[in-house]
Design a protein around this motif. Structure first.
Motif, short mmCIF file in Angstrom:
data_model
loop_
_atom_site.label_atom_id
_atom_site.label_comp_id
_atom_site.label_asym_id
_atom_site.label_seq_id
_atom_site.Cartn_x
_atom_site.Cartn_y
_atom_site.Cartn_z
N GLU A 72 0.84 -1.20 0.00
CA GLU A 72 0.00 0.00 0.00
C GLU A 72 0.88 1.25 0.00
O GLU A 72 1.85 1.35 0.74
CB GLU A 72 -0.91 0.01 1.22
N GLY A 73 0.55 2.20 -0.85
CA GLY A 73 1.30 3.46 -0.91
C GLY A 73 2.61 3.36 -1.66
O GLY A 73 3.42 4.29 -1.62
N VAL A 74 2.82 2.25 -2.37
CA VAL A 74 4.06 2.06 -3.13
C VAL A 74 3.70 1.60 -4.53
O VAL A 74 2.90 0.69 -4.72
CB VAL A 74 4.99 1.02 -2.47
N ARG A 75 4.32 2.23 -5.51
CA ARG A 75 4.16 1.82 -6.91
C ARG A 75 5.54 1.71 -7.54
O ARG A 75 6.53 2.15 -6.96
CB ARG A 75 3.28 2.81 -7.67
N HIS A 76 5.60 1.15 -8.72
CA HIS A 76 6.87 0.96 -9.42
C HIS A 76 6.88 1.80 -10.69
O HIS A 76 5.90 1.79 -11.45
CB HIS A 76 7.08 -0.52 -9.77
N CYS A 77 7.97 2.51 -10.93
CA CYS A 77 8.13 3.31 -12.14
C CYS A 77 8.92 2.49 -13.15
O CYS A 77 10.08 2.13 -12.90
CB CYS A 77 8.86 4.61 -11.84
N ASP A 78 8.30 2.19 -14.28
CA ASP A 78 8.96 1.41 -15.32
C ASP A 78 10.05 2.20 -16.03
O ASP A 78 10.93 1.62 -16.65
CB ASP A 78 7.94 0.90 -16.34
#
Length: 70
Positions: free
Chosen positions: A40-46
């Motif tokens: 939660e609250g974390v995403r990944h930048c491709d």
């Protein structure tokens, strides 16, 4: 540094009241465009291949600094 990252300097006060400036990096991509993760609250930048944490206040910045997240 990737062109997907924006460097910022954020002023903070240390516990003793001493002002410091902290350099942070902000992903230039929109949150909705980042890949979701199980956290939660974390995403990944491709683009920059980094985990991006949702931080919206000074407490969040302090947490990120203490945890070496930025």
């Amino acid at each position: 540094m990737s062109d997907a990252l924006v460097e910022k300097t954020v002023p903070l006060l240390l516990r003793g009241g001493e002002p410091v400036e902290v350099r942070i990096f902000q992903c230039a991509r929109k949150w909705a465009d980042l890949t979701e993760t199980p956290d939660e609250g974390v995403r990944h930048c491709d683009s920059c291949k980094q985990r991006v944490h949702a931080i919206s206040d000074v407490a969040g910045i302090k947490w990120a600094i203490a945890e070496a997240r930025c």
